[in-house]
Design an enzyme around this catalytic site. Structure first.
Site, mmCIF file in Angstrom:
data_model
loop_
_atom_site.group_PDB
_atom_site.id
_atom_site.type_symbol
_atom_site.label_atom_id
_atom_site.label_comp_id
_atom_site.label_asym_id
_atom_site.label_seq_id
_atom_site.Cartn_x
_atom_site.Cartn_y
_atom_site.Cartn_z
ATOM 1 N N GLU A 1 18.348 49.335 -38.067
ATOM 2 C CA GLU A 1 17.618 50.493 -38.966
ATOM 3 C C GLU A 1 16.244 50.817 -40.063
ATOM 4 O O GLU A 1 16.775 49.438 -40.870
ATOM 5 C CB GLU A 1 18.542 51.508 -39.682
ATOM 6 C CG GLU A 1 17.811 52.769 -40.070
ATOM 7 C CD GLU A 1 18.366 53.802 -41.423
ATOM 8 O OE1 GLU A 1 18.346 55.077 -41.503
ATOM 9 O OE2 GLU A 1 19.026 53.207 -42.009
ATOM 10 N N ASP B 1 22.678 49.921 -41.218
ATOM 11 C CA ASP B 1 22.110 50.561 -42.006
ATOM 12 C C ASP B 1 20.810 50.101 -43.089
ATOM 13 O O ASP B 1 21.045 49.349 -43.878
ATOM 14 C CB ASP B 1 23.116 51.464 -42.921
ATOM 15 C CG ASP B 1 22.853 52.943 -42.758
ATOM 16 O OD1 ASP B 1 22.597 52.981 -42.477
ATOM 17 O OD2 ASP B 1 22.935 52.797 -44.578
ATOM 18 N N HIS C 1 20.840 61.136 -36.374
ATOM 19 C CA HIS C 1 21.446 62.214 -37.472
ATOM 20 C C HIS C 1 20.411 61.601 -38.729
ATOM 21 O O HIS C 1 20.826 62.892 -39.689
ATOM 22 C CB HIS C 1 22.807 61.655 -38.783
ATOM 23 C CG HIS C 1 22.500 60.236 -38.233
ATOM 24 N ND1 HIS C 1 21.735 59.091 -37.570
ATOM 25 C CD2 HIS C 1 22.797 60.169 -39.636
ATOM 26 C CE1 HIS C 1 22.398 58.165 -38.760
ATOM 27 N NE2 HIS C 1 22.164 58.650 -39.985
ATOM 28 N N ASP C 2 19.450 61.537 -38.452
ATOM 29 C CA ASP C 2 18.277 61.795 -40.039
ATOM 30 C C ASP C 2 17.593 62.763 -39.628
ATOM 31 O O ASP C 2 16.624 63.236 -40.535
ATOM 32 C CB ASP C 2 18.534 60.813 -40.210
ATOM 33 C CG ASP C 2 19.754 59.886 -40.691
ATOM 34 O OD1 ASP C 2 20.432 60.298 -41.408
ATOM 35 O OD2 ASP C 2 19.435 58.246 -40.904
ATOM 36 N N ASP D 1 28.379 51.012 -37.090
ATOM 37 C CA ASP D 1 27.791 51.502 -38.254
ATOM 38 C C ASP D 1 27.888 50.222 -39.631
ATOM 39 O O ASP D 1 29.426 50.043 -39.765
ATOM 40 C CB ASP D 1 27.914 52.433 -38.255
ATOM 41 C CG ASP D 1 26.069 52.647 -38.742
ATOM 42 O OD1 ASP D 1 25.626 51.913 -40.106
ATOM 43 O OD2 ASP D 1 25.877 53.906 -38.724
HETATM 44 C C1 GLC Z 1 20.545 55.562 -43.546
HETATM 45 C C2 GLC Z 1 21.355 56.580 -42.636
HETATM 46 C C3 GLC Z 1 21.310 57.840 -43.829
HETATM 47 C C4 GLC Z 1 22.367 57.590 -44.665
HETATM 48 C C5 GLC Z 1 21.444 56.313 -45.588
HETATM 49 C C6 GLC Z 1 21.935 56.237 -46.915
HETATM 50 O O1 GLC Z 1 19.161 55.964 -43.500
HETATM 51 O O2 GLC Z 1 20.961 56.461 -41.149
HETATM 52 O O3 GLC Z 1 22.132 59.048 -42.953
HETATM 53 O O4 GLC Z 1 21.988 59.022 -46.102
HETATM 54 O O5 GLC Z 1 20.642 55.545 -44.570
HETATM 55 O O6 GLC Z 1 23.115 55.207 -46.228
#
Ligand code: GLC
Ligand code: MG
Length: 520
Positions: free
Chosen positions: A253, A190, A315-316, A88
Protein backbone atom coordinates in the site's frame (compact mmCIF):
# COMPACT_ATOMS: atom_id res chain seq x y z
CA UNK A 1 -8.15 -9.38 -7.16
CA UNK A 2 -11.16 -8.59 -4.99
CA UNK A 3 -10.92 -6.74 -1.68
CA UNK A 4 -13.22 -7.90 1.08
CA UNK A 5 -13.81 -5.70 4.10
CA UNK A 6 -14.65 -8.62 6.41
CA UNK A 7 -16.92 -6.66 8.76
CA UNK A 8 -19.22 -5.91 5.85
CA UNK A 9 -19.31 -8.92 3.56
CA UNK A 10 -21.65 -11.47 5.10
CA UNK A 11 -22.64 -12.00 8.72
CA UNK A 12 -23.22 -15.71 9.42
CA UNK A 13 -24.15 -15.48 13.12
CA UNK A 14 -26.45 -12.48 13.33
CA UNK A 15 -24.23 -10.25 15.47
CA UNK A 16 -24.32 -7.52 12.82
CA UNK A 17 -20.67 -7.94 11.85
CA UNK A 18 -19.46 -9.93 8.86
CA UNK A 19 -17.29 -12.95 9.55
CA UNK A 20 -15.12 -15.69 8.06
CA UNK A 21 -17.93 -18.23 7.77
CA UNK A 22 -19.87 -15.62 5.87
CA UNK A 23 -16.98 -15.14 3.47
CA UNK A 24 -16.58 -18.91 2.99
CA UNK A 25 -20.25 -19.14 2.03
CA UNK A 26 -19.74 -16.60 -0.70
CA UNK A 27 -16.59 -18.03 -2.29
CA UNK A 28 -18.82 -19.50 -4.99
CA UNK A 29 -20.04 -16.01 -5.80
CA UNK A 30 -16.47 -14.80 -6.21
CA UNK A 31 -15.80 -17.64 -8.65
CA UNK A 32 -19.02 -16.88 -10.47
CA UNK A 33 -18.00 -13.28 -11.15
CA UNK A 34 -14.50 -14.21 -12.27
CA UNK A 35 -12.35 -13.34 -9.28
CA UNK A 36 -8.97 -15.08 -8.88
CA UNK A 37 -7.66 -13.64 -5.63
CA UNK A 38 -9.40 -12.35 -2.54
CA UNK A 39 -7.72 -9.95 -0.18
CA UNK A 40 -9.12 -9.71 3.33
CA UNK A 41 -8.70 -6.53 5.32
CA UNK A 42 -7.49 -7.39 8.88
CA UNK A 43 -9.15 -10.29 10.68
CA UNK A 44 -6.84 -10.33 13.73
CA UNK A 45 -7.69 -9.75 17.39
CA UNK A 46 -8.04 -6.01 17.84
CA UNK A 47 -9.71 -3.48 20.13
CA UNK A 48 -11.04 -2.00 16.85
CA UNK A 49 -9.88 1.56 17.44
CA UNK A 50 -9.14 1.54 13.69
CA UNK A 51 -11.37 -1.42 12.78
CA UNK A 52 -8.72 -4.08 12.79
CA UNK A 53 -5.75 -1.99 11.64
CA UNK A 54 -4.84 -1.90 15.32
CA UNK A 55 -3.69 -5.47 15.87
CA UNK A 56 -3.34 -6.88 19.40
CA UNK A 57 -2.19 -10.33 18.24
CA UNK A 58 -0.72 -10.97 14.81
CA UNK A 59 -1.20 -14.71 14.78
CA UNK A 60 -4.84 -15.28 15.64
CA UNK A 61 -8.34 -14.43 14.49
CA UNK A 62 -10.67 -11.98 16.24
CA UNK A 63 -13.59 -13.91 17.80
CA UNK A 64 -15.96 -11.53 15.98
CA UNK A 65 -14.67 -13.01 12.72
CA UNK A 66 -14.33 -16.60 13.94
CA UNK A 67 -11.44 -18.88 14.79
CA UNK A 68 -8.22 -20.10 13.23
CA UNK A 69 -10.14 -23.25 12.28
CA UNK A 70 -12.69 -21.14 10.42
CA UNK A 71 -9.80 -19.50 8.67
CA UNK A 72 -8.32 -22.85 7.65
CA UNK A 73 -11.68 -23.88 6.24
CA UNK A 74 -11.86 -20.64 4.28
CA UNK A 75 -8.39 -21.11 2.81
CA UNK A 76 -8.94 -24.78 1.94
CA UNK A 77 -12.27 -24.11 0.35
CA UNK A 78 -10.85 -21.14 -1.58
CA UNK A 79 -7.97 -23.24 -2.85
CA UNK A 80 -10.32 -26.04 -3.82
CA UNK A 81 -12.20 -23.53 -5.97
CA UNK A 82 -8.99 -22.21 -7.50
CA UNK A 83 -9.01 -18.95 -5.53
CA UNK A 84 -5.98 -17.43 -3.82
CA UNK A 85 -6.17 -15.76 -0.43
CA UNK A 86 -4.21 -12.63 0.48
CA UNK A 87 -4.17 -11.25 4.02
CA UNK A 88 -3.55 -7.73 5.24
CA UNK A 89 -0.22 -7.39 7.03
CA UNK A 90 -0.06 -4.37 9.35
CA UNK A 91 3.63 -3.93 10.18
CA UNK A 92 3.89 -0.19 10.84
CA UNK A 93 2.09 -0.28 14.15
CA UNK A 94 0.38 -2.66 16.54
CA UNK A 95 -2.42 -1.93 18.95
CA UNK A 96 -1.40 -0.33 22.25
CA UNK A 97 -3.02 -3.43 23.75
CA UNK A 98 -0.56 -5.76 22.04
CA UNK A 99 1.48 -7.53 24.78
CA UNK A 100 4.67 -6.21 23.14
CA UNK A 101 3.56 -2.63 23.70
CA UNK A 102 2.22 -3.34 27.17
CA UNK A 103 5.73 -4.55 28.04
CA UNK A 104 7.44 -1.77 26.13
CA UNK A 105 5.62 0.95 28.01
CA UNK A 106 6.07 -0.70 31.42
CA UNK A 107 9.53 0.80 32.04
CA UNK A 108 12.40 2.51 30.26
CA UNK A 109 14.64 -0.52 30.65
CA UNK A 110 12.15 -3.18 29.63
CA UNK A 111 13.60 -5.57 27.02
CA UNK A 112 10.87 -4.57 24.57
CA UNK A 113 11.30 -0.82 25.15
CA UNK A 114 13.12 -0.43 21.85
CA UNK A 115 10.53 -2.42 19.88
CA UNK A 116 8.57 0.82 19.61
CA UNK A 117 9.68 4.39 18.95
CA UNK A 118 10.25 6.22 22.23
CA UNK A 119 11.75 9.72 22.55
CA UNK A 120 12.30 12.32 25.22
CA UNK A 121 10.30 15.53 25.17
CA UNK A 122 11.68 18.42 23.11
CA UNK A 123 14.24 20.57 25.01
CA UNK A 124 11.59 23.17 25.91
CA UNK A 125 9.02 20.44 26.71
CA UNK A 126 6.27 19.08 24.46
CA UNK A 127 6.43 16.47 21.68
CA UNK A 128 9.90 15.48 20.36
CA UNK A 129 9.24 16.99 16.91
CA UNK A 130 6.41 18.31 14.74
CA UNK A 131 5.30 15.05 13.13
CA UNK A 132 1.55 14.77 12.76
CA UNK A 133 -0.74 11.79 12.77
CA UNK A 134 -2.57 10.91 9.55
CA UNK A 135 -5.73 11.07 11.61
CA UNK A 136 -4.99 14.63 12.83
CA UNK A 137 -3.05 16.07 15.78
CA UNK A 138 0.49 15.29 16.96
CA UNK A 139 1.95 11.86 16.17
CA UNK A 140 3.38 11.67 19.72
CA UNK A 141 1.67 10.62 22.90
CA UNK A 142 3.16 11.23 26.32
CA UNK A 143 3.36 8.21 28.55
CA UNK A 144 2.92 9.51 32.10
CA UNK A 145 4.42 6.47 33.71
CA UNK A 146 7.85 6.65 32.04
CA UNK A 147 7.84 10.33 31.04
CA UNK A 148 8.71 9.70 27.39
CA UNK A 149 6.69 10.03 24.21
CA UNK A 150 5.82 7.19 21.85
CA UNK A 151 5.27 7.65 18.14
CA UNK A 152 1.93 6.90 16.48
CA UNK A 153 1.62 7.95 12.85
CA UNK A 154 -2.04 6.94 13.10
CA UNK A 155 -4.34 6.70 16.12
CA UNK A 156 -2.79 6.96 19.59
CA UNK A 157 -3.93 3.38 20.08
CA UNK A 158 -1.63 2.42 17.18
CA UNK A 159 1.97 2.82 18.43
CA UNK A 160 4.59 2.55 15.66
CA UNK A 161 6.88 -0.44 15.79
CA UNK A 162 10.61 0.24 15.57
CA UNK A 163 11.77 -1.53 12.41
CA UNK A 164 15.38 -0.48 13.07
CA UNK A 165 15.44 -3.02 15.87
CA UNK A 166 16.55 -6.42 14.45
CA UNK A 167 14.45 -8.33 17.01
CA UNK A 168 11.30 -6.53 15.96
CA UNK A 169 12.08 -7.32 12.35
CA UNK A 170 12.57 -11.00 13.05
CA UNK A 171 9.40 -11.20 15.14
CA UNK A 172 7.40 -9.61 12.34
CA UNK A 173 8.98 -11.81 9.68
CA UNK A 174 7.92 -14.77 11.80
CA UNK A 175 4.37 -13.45 11.67
CA UNK A 176 4.56 -13.64 7.87
CA UNK A 177 5.89 -17.17 8.09
CA UNK A 178 3.09 -18.18 10.45
CA UNK A 179 0.48 -17.33 7.82
CA UNK A 180 2.50 -18.60 4.88
CA UNK A 181 2.74 -21.95 6.66
CA UNK A 182 -1.04 -21.86 7.04
CA UNK A 183 -1.37 -21.55 3.31
CA UNK A 184 -1.99 -17.87 2.63
CA UNK A 185 -0.90 -16.84 -0.83
CA UNK A 186 0.39 -13.42 0.04
CA UNK A 187 0.05 -10.13 1.86
CA UNK A 188 -1.13 -6.67 1.16
CA UNK A 189 1.30 -4.66 3.27
CA UNK A 190 -0.24 -1.70 5.09
CA UNK A 191 1.42 1.75 4.77
CA UNK A 192 4.63 0.17 3.55
CA UNK A 193 6.44 3.46 2.84
CA UNK A 194 6.15 4.59 6.48
CA UNK A 195 8.01 1.71 8.11
CA UNK A 196 11.35 3.51 8.20
CA UNK A 197 11.43 6.99 9.69
CA UNK A 198 14.22 9.54 9.56
CA UNK A 199 16.93 8.49 11.96
CA UNK A 200 17.52 12.12 12.99
CA UNK A 201 13.79 12.78 13.54
CA UNK A 202 13.84 15.97 11.49
CA UNK A 203 10.63 18.05 11.33
CA UNK A 204 8.30 17.61 8.37
CA UNK A 205 7.65 20.79 6.37
CA UNK A 206 4.02 21.97 6.26
CA UNK A 207 2.22 21.48 2.94
CA UNK A 208 1.64 24.96 1.50
CA UNK A 209 -1.35 23.65 -0.47
CA UNK A 210 -3.31 22.60 2.62
CA UNK A 211 -6.54 24.52 3.32
CA UNK A 212 -8.88 24.41 6.29
CA UNK A 213 -11.26 21.51 5.73
CA UNK A 214 -8.76 19.43 3.71
CA UNK A 215 -8.03 15.99 5.15
CA UNK A 216 -5.64 16.06 8.13
CA UNK A 217 -3.16 13.69 6.46
CA UNK A 218 -2.38 16.33 3.84
CA UNK A 219 -1.24 19.02 6.30
CA UNK A 220 2.41 18.06 6.18
CA UNK A 221 4.77 16.90 3.49
CA UNK A 222 5.84 13.56 4.87
CA UNK A 223 9.45 14.04 3.89
CA UNK A 224 10.89 12.41 7.01
CA UNK A 225 8.20 9.85 7.83
CA UNK A 226 7.60 8.22 4.45
CA UNK A 227 9.56 6.85 1.52
CA UNK A 228 12.96 7.13 3.22
CA UNK A 229 15.93 5.62 1.37
CA UNK A 230 16.38 2.93 4.05
CA UNK A 231 12.99 1.41 3.28
CA UNK A 232 14.19 -0.50 0.23
CA UNK A 233 16.59 -2.72 2.13
CA UNK A 234 13.74 -3.64 4.46
CA UNK A 235 11.40 -4.37 1.54
CA UNK A 236 14.04 -6.68 0.06
CA UNK A 237 14.21 -8.56 3.36
CA UNK A 238 10.44 -8.92 3.39
CA UNK A 239 10.53 -10.22 -0.14
CA UNK A 240 13.19 -12.73 0.86
CA UNK A 241 10.79 -14.06 3.50
CA UNK A 242 8.06 -14.45 0.87
CA UNK A 243 10.59 -16.17 -1.39
CA UNK A 244 11.13 -18.86 1.24
CA UNK A 245 7.78 -20.20 -0.02
CA UNK A 246 6.50 -20.98 -3.52
CA UNK A 247 4.29 -18.58 -5.41
CA UNK A 248 3.56 -15.99 -2.72
CA UNK A 249 2.78 -12.39 -3.53
CA UNK A 250 3.55 -9.11 -1.77
CA UNK A 251 1.47 -6.05 -2.52
CA UNK A 252 2.43 -2.68 -1.07
CA UNK A 253 0.00 0.00 0.00
CA UNK A 254 1.83 3.09 -1.25
CA UNK A 255 0.28 6.49 -1.84
CA UNK A 256 3.21 7.98 -3.75
CA UNK A 257 3.78 9.83 -7.00
CA UNK A 258 4.19 7.29 -9.81
CA UNK A 259 7.92 7.88 -10.25
CA UNK A 260 8.48 7.09 -6.56
CA UNK A 261 5.95 4.27 -6.54
CA UNK A 262 7.72 2.20 -9.17
CA UNK A 263 10.94 2.14 -7.12
CA UNK A 264 9.15 -0.32 -4.81
CA UNK A 265 9.42 -3.04 -7.47
CA UNK A 266 13.07 -3.06 -6.40
CA UNK A 267 16.13 -2.49 -8.56
CA UNK A 268 16.39 -6.19 -9.36
CA UNK A 269 12.63 -6.69 -9.13
CA UNK A 270 13.37 -7.84 -5.61
CA UNK A 271 10.92 -5.50 -3.91
CA UNK A 272 7.17 -6.08 -3.67
CA UNK A 273 5.56 -7.78 -6.67
CA UNK A 274 2.82 -5.18 -6.86
CA UNK A 275 3.22 -1.66 -5.49
CA UNK A 276 -0.45 -0.66 -5.47
CA UNK A 277 -1.09 1.83 -8.25
CA UNK A 278 -3.65 4.32 -6.91
CA UNK A 279 -3.50 6.51 -10.03
CA UNK A 280 -7.18 5.97 -10.75
CA UNK A 281 -8.18 6.46 -7.11
CA UNK A 282 -6.42 9.82 -6.97
CA UNK A 283 -7.38 11.00 -10.46
CA UNK A 284 -9.37 14.22 -10.15
CA UNK A 285 -10.39 14.77 -13.76
CA UNK A 286 -12.10 11.79 -15.41
CA UNK A 287 -11.69 12.96 -18.96
CA UNK A 288 -10.28 11.02 -21.89
CA UNK A 289 -7.08 13.07 -22.06
CA UNK A 290 -6.30 12.91 -18.34
CA UNK A 291 -6.92 9.17 -18.15
CA UNK A 292 -4.75 8.59 -21.20
CA UNK A 293 -1.91 10.68 -19.73
CA UNK A 294 -2.07 8.70 -16.49
CA UNK A 295 -1.96 5.33 -18.25
CA UNK A 296 0.89 6.38 -20.51
CA UNK A 297 2.90 7.90 -17.69
CA UNK A 298 2.57 4.72 -15.64
CA UNK A 299 3.36 2.42 -18.58
CA UNK A 300 6.45 4.49 -19.36
CA UNK A 301 7.73 4.47 -15.77
CA UNK A 302 7.34 0.73 -15.17
CA UNK A 303 10.69 -1.02 -14.91
CA UNK A 304 11.37 -3.71 -17.48
CA UNK A 305 9.45 -6.90 -16.68
CA UNK A 306 7.57 -5.28 -13.80
CA UNK A 307 3.93 -6.36 -13.78
CA UNK A 308 1.46 -3.46 -13.66
CA UNK A 309 -1.68 -3.17 -11.52
CA UNK A 310 -4.67 -0.85 -11.20
CA UNK A 311 -7.02 -0.04 -8.34
CA UNK A 312 -10.39 1.71 -8.56
CA UNK A 313 -11.44 1.89 -4.95
CA UNK A 314 -10.85 0.68 -1.42
CA UNK A 315 -11.95 1.07 2.19
CA UNK A 316 -10.17 4.41 2.59
CA UNK A 317 -11.71 6.35 -0.29
CA UNK A 318 -15.18 7.33 -1.48
CA UNK A 319 -16.59 4.75 -3.88
CA UNK A 320 -16.08 5.17 -7.61
CA UNK A 321 -19.84 5.66 -8.12
CA UNK A 322 -19.73 8.72 -5.92
CA UNK A 323 -16.46 10.04 -7.25
CA UNK A 324 -17.45 10.04 -10.92
CA UNK A 325 -21.16 9.19 -11.19
CA UNK A 326 -23.09 6.17 -12.38
CA UNK A 327 -22.50 6.41 -16.14
CA UNK A 328 -18.78 6.96 -15.99
CA UNK A 329 -18.39 4.33 -13.27
CA UNK A 330 -19.29 1.76 -15.95
CA UNK A 331 -16.53 3.17 -18.12
CA UNK A 332 -14.15 2.99 -15.19
CA UNK A 333 -15.10 -0.65 -14.71
CA UNK A 334 -14.25 -1.41 -18.32
CA UNK A 335 -11.03 0.56 -18.05
CA UNK A 336 -9.97 -1.29 -14.90
CA UNK A 337 -10.63 -4.68 -16.47
CA UNK A 338 -9.04 -3.98 -19.84
CA UNK A 339 -5.83 -2.18 -18.91
CA UNK A 340 -2.60 -4.14 -18.71
CA UNK A 341 -1.95 -5.65 -15.28
CA UNK A 342 -3.73 -6.98 -12.23
CA UNK A 343 -6.99 -5.14 -11.48
CA UNK A 344 -8.26 -4.79 -7.90
CA UNK A 345 -11.98 -4.45 -7.28
CA UNK A 346 -13.40 -3.25 -3.95
CA UNK A 347 -16.32 -5.39 -2.75
CA UNK A 348 -19.65 -4.09 -3.97
CA UNK A 349 -18.20 -1.95 -6.75
CA UNK A 350 -19.17 -4.74 -9.15
CA UNK A 351 -22.85 -4.02 -8.39
CA UNK A 352 -22.40 -0.26 -8.32
CA UNK A 353 -22.66 0.16 -4.56
CA UNK A 354 -22.67 3.76 -3.46
CA UNK A 355 -21.39 5.56 -0.38
CA UNK A 356 -23.96 5.66 2.37
CA UNK A 357 -24.36 8.88 4.27
CA UNK A 358 -23.81 8.11 7.95
CA UNK A 359 -25.18 10.58 10.50
CA UNK A 360 -22.71 11.91 13.06
CA UNK A 361 -24.16 9.91 15.95
CA UNK A 362 -23.58 6.65 14.02
CA UNK A 363 -20.07 7.53 12.84
CA UNK A 364 -17.50 5.02 14.07
CA UNK A 365 -14.42 5.68 11.91
CA UNK A 366 -11.72 7.50 13.93
CA UNK A 367 -11.06 9.78 10.95
CA UNK A 368 -14.76 10.56 10.68
CA UNK A 369 -14.80 11.49 14.35
CA UNK A 370 -11.87 13.93 14.20
CA UNK A 371 -12.43 15.20 10.65
CA UNK A 372 -16.13 15.11 9.79
CA UNK A 373 -16.43 15.12 6.03
CA UNK A 374 -13.55 12.71 5.64
CA UNK A 375 -15.13 9.71 7.32
CA UNK A 376 -14.47 6.33 5.72
CA UNK A 377 -17.68 4.77 7.07
CA UNK A 378 -19.70 5.63 3.93
CA UNK A 379 -17.65 3.25 1.74
CA UNK A 380 -17.61 0.45 4.34
CA UNK A 381 -21.31 -0.39 4.54
CA UNK A 382 -22.76 -3.92 4.29
CA UNK A 383 -22.63 -5.80 1.01
CA UNK A 384 -25.97 -5.85 -0.76
CA UNK A 385 -26.89 -9.44 -1.57
CA UNK A 386 -30.64 -9.37 -2.09
CA UNK A 387 -33.82 -7.38 -1.51
CA UNK A 388 -34.54 -9.00 1.86
CA UNK A 389 -34.03 -7.43 5.30
CA UNK A 390 -30.60 -5.77 5.62
CA UNK A 391 -29.93 -6.67 1.99
CA UNK A 392 -29.32 -10.25 3.07
CA UNK A 393 -26.18 -9.20 4.94
CA UNK A 394 -27.30 -10.01 8.48
CA UNK A 395 -30.28 -11.11 10.53
CA UNK A 396 -29.11 -8.78 13.31
CA UNK A 397 -28.50 -5.05 13.41
CA UNK A 398 -25.70 -4.24 10.94
CA UNK A 399 -22.71 -2.39 12.42
CA UNK A 400 -23.18 0.30 9.76
CA UNK A 401 -26.48 1.08 8.03
CA UNK A 402 -27.31 -0.60 4.73
CA UNK A 403 -27.71 1.61 1.64
CA UNK A 404 -31.32 2.54 1.02
CA UNK A 405 -31.17 1.74 -2.71
CA UNK A 406 -30.43 -1.90 -1.94
CA UNK A 407 -33.72 -3.18 -3.35
CA UNK A 408 -32.33 -2.55 -6.86
CA UNK A 409 -28.61 -2.47 -6.21
CA UNK A 410 -28.08 -6.03 -5.07
CA UNK A 411 -26.48 -9.20 -6.37
CA UNK A 412 -29.64 -11.23 -6.79
CA UNK A 413 -31.50 -8.58 -8.79
CA UNK A 414 -28.50 -7.90 -10.99
CA UNK A 415 -27.95 -11.58 -11.70
CA UNK A 416 -31.35 -11.59 -13.42
CA UNK A 417 -30.66 -8.48 -15.45
CA UNK A 418 -28.51 -8.96 -18.54
CA UNK A 419 -27.72 -5.23 -18.69
CA UNK A 420 -26.74 -4.79 -15.05
CA UNK A 421 -23.47 -3.57 -13.67
CA UNK A 422 -22.82 -7.09 -12.43
CA UNK A 423 -23.46 -8.53 -15.90
CA UNK A 424 -20.90 -6.07 -17.27
CA UNK A 425 -18.37 -7.08 -14.65
CA UNK A 426 -18.86 -10.78 -15.39
CA UNK A 427 -18.64 -10.26 -19.14
CA UNK A 428 -15.35 -8.38 -18.75
CA UNK A 429 -13.73 -10.95 -16.47
CA UNK A 430 -14.92 -13.65 -18.86
CA UNK A 431 -13.21 -11.85 -21.74
CA UNK A 432 -10.01 -11.49 -19.72
CA UNK A 433 -10.03 -15.23 -19.22
CA UNK A 434 -10.78 -16.01 -22.87
CA UNK A 435 -8.49 -13.56 -24.59
CA UNK A 436 -4.81 -13.55 -23.95
CA UNK A 437 -4.54 -10.10 -25.50
CA UNK A 438 -6.51 -8.80 -22.50
CA UNK A 439 -4.74 -10.72 -19.77
CA UNK A 440 -1.11 -10.51 -20.84
CA UNK A 441 -1.09 -8.67 -24.17
CA UNK A 442 0.74 -5.46 -24.94
CA UNK A 443 -0.76 -1.98 -24.53
CA UNK A 444 -0.74 0.90 -27.02
CA UNK A 445 -2.73 4.16 -26.97
CA UNK A 446 -4.51 5.18 -30.15
CA UNK A 447 -5.12 8.72 -31.34
CA UNK A 448 -8.77 9.51 -31.94
CA UNK A 449 -10.36 12.49 -33.61
CA UNK A 450 -12.55 13.05 -30.54
CA UNK A 451 -11.39 14.78 -27.38
CA UNK A 452 -13.77 12.75 -25.27
CA UNK A 453 -12.78 9.29 -26.51
CA UNK A 454 -9.85 7.40 -25.07
CA UNK A 455 -8.88 4.36 -27.15
CA UNK A 456 -6.18 1.73 -26.95
CA UNK A 457 -5.07 -1.57 -28.39
CA UNK A 458 -4.32 -4.74 -26.52
CA UNK A 459 -2.44 -7.29 -28.57
CA UNK A 460 -1.11 -10.79 -28.30
CA UNK A 461 0.31 -12.45 -31.41
CA UNK A 462 -2.50 -12.36 -33.98
CA UNK A 463 -5.12 -11.33 -31.46
CA UNK A 464 -5.90 -7.64 -31.53
CA UNK A 465 -8.45 -5.92 -29.30
CA UNK A 466 -9.59 -2.37 -29.41
CA UNK A 467 -10.99 -0.60 -26.36
CA UNK A 468 -12.71 2.74 -26.92
CA UNK A 469 -14.20 4.74 -24.06
CA UNK A 470 -16.40 7.79 -24.52
CA UNK A 471 -16.07 9.95 -21.41
CA UNK A 472 -18.20 12.69 -22.96
CA UNK A 473 -21.88 13.46 -22.56
CA UNK A 474 -22.66 13.39 -26.29
CA UNK A 475 -22.45 10.68 -28.94
CA UNK A 476 -19.16 10.41 -30.79
CA UNK A 477 -18.05 8.76 -33.99
CA UNK A 478 -14.39 7.89 -34.34
CA UNK A 479 -12.34 6.46 -37.16
CA UNK A 480 -10.02 3.74 -35.94
CA UNK A 481 -9.56 2.03 -39.31
CA UNK A 482 -5.79 2.27 -38.88
CA UNK A 483 -6.06 -0.34 -36.14
CA UNK A 484 -8.08 -2.82 -38.24
CA UNK A 485 -10.57 -3.01 -41.09
CA UNK A 486 -13.25 -5.17 -39.53
CA UNK A 487 -14.51 -5.32 -36.01
CA UNK A 488 -16.61 -7.54 -33.83
CA UNK A 489 -18.07 -5.88 -30.78
CA UNK A 490 -17.55 -8.17 -27.79
CA UNK A 491 -18.84 -5.94 -25.03
CA UNK A 492 -20.46 -2.54 -24.56
CA UNK A 493 -20.62 -0.93 -21.12
CA UNK A 494 -24.37 -0.59 -21.71
CA UNK A 495 -24.61 -4.36 -22.27
CA UNK A 496 -27.16 -4.00 -25.05
CA UNK A 497 -25.28 -4.78 -28.22
CA UNK A 498 -22.79 -7.18 -29.76
CA UNK A 499 -21.87 -8.10 -33.32
CA UNK A 500 -20.15 -6.50 -36.29
CA UNK A 501 -19.00 -2.89 -36.18
CA UNK A 502 -17.03 -0.78 -38.61
CA UNK A 503 -13.83 0.59 -37.05
CA UNK A 504 -13.82 3.33 -39.66
CA UNK A 505 -17.07 4.69 -38.25
CA UNK A 506 -17.23 3.54 -34.69
CA UNK A 507 -20.21 5.15 -33.00
CA UNK A 508 -20.23 5.53 -29.24
CA UNK A 509 -23.16 6.76 -27.19
CA UNK A 510 -22.63 9.12 -24.22
CA UNK A 511 -20.68 7.30 -21.56
CA UNK A 512 -20.34 4.19 -23.69
CA UNK A 513 -17.23 2.07 -23.83
CA UNK A 514 -16.63 -0.92 -26.08
CA UNK A 515 -14.28 -3.84 -26.51
CA UNK A 516 -13.89 -4.77 -30.17
CA UNK A 517 -12.03 -7.69 -31.73
CA UNK A 518 -10.22 -6.45 -34.82
CA UNK A 519 -9.60 -8.22 -38.12
CA UNK A 520 -7.79 -7.00 -41.22
C1 GLC B 1 -3.93 2.01 5.84
C2 GLC B 1 -5.29 1.37 5.89
C3 GLC B 1 -6.21 2.26 6.67
C4 GLC B 1 -5.68 2.37 8.09
C5 GLC B 1 -4.23 2.83 8.08
C6 GLC B 1 -3.58 2.57 9.39
O1 GLC B 1 -3.93 3.21 5.16
O2 GLC B 1 -5.74 1.12 4.59
O3 GLC B 1 -7.52 1.79 6.67
O4 GLC B 1 -6.45 3.27 8.82
O5 GLC B 1 -3.45 2.15 7.14
O6 GLC B 1 -3.35 1.21 9.56
MG1 MG C 1 -20.96 -12.11 12.56
Amino acid sequence: MYQIYPRSFLDSDGDGVGDLRGITRRLGYLREIGVDVLWLSPIYPSPMADFGYDVSCYTDVHPLFGTLEDFDVLVNEAHRLGLKVVLDFVPNHSSDEHPWFVESRSSRDNLKRDWYVWRDAAPGGGPPNNWESYFGGPAWEKDVNTGQYYLHLFHKKQPDLNWRNPQTREAMFDVMRFWFERGVDGFRVDVLAALMKDEAFRDNPPDPGWREGDPPFLRQQRLYTEDRPEIHELVREMRAVANEYDERVLIGELYLPLDRLVTYYGEQLDGVHLPFNFGLVLLKEWKAGAVRRLVEEYEALLPENAWPNWVLGNHDNPRIENRIGRARARLAQMLLLTLRGTPTCYYGDEIGMRDVEIPAHLTVDPVGKTAPGHSRDPERTPMQWDAGPNAGFSTGVPWLPVADDYAEANVEAQREDSRSRLALFKRLTELRRELQALSTGSYRSLDTSSESVFAYLRQHEEESLLVALNFGTSSQEVNLAKAGKKGELLCSTLMDREGDVDPERLALRPGEGVVVRLRD
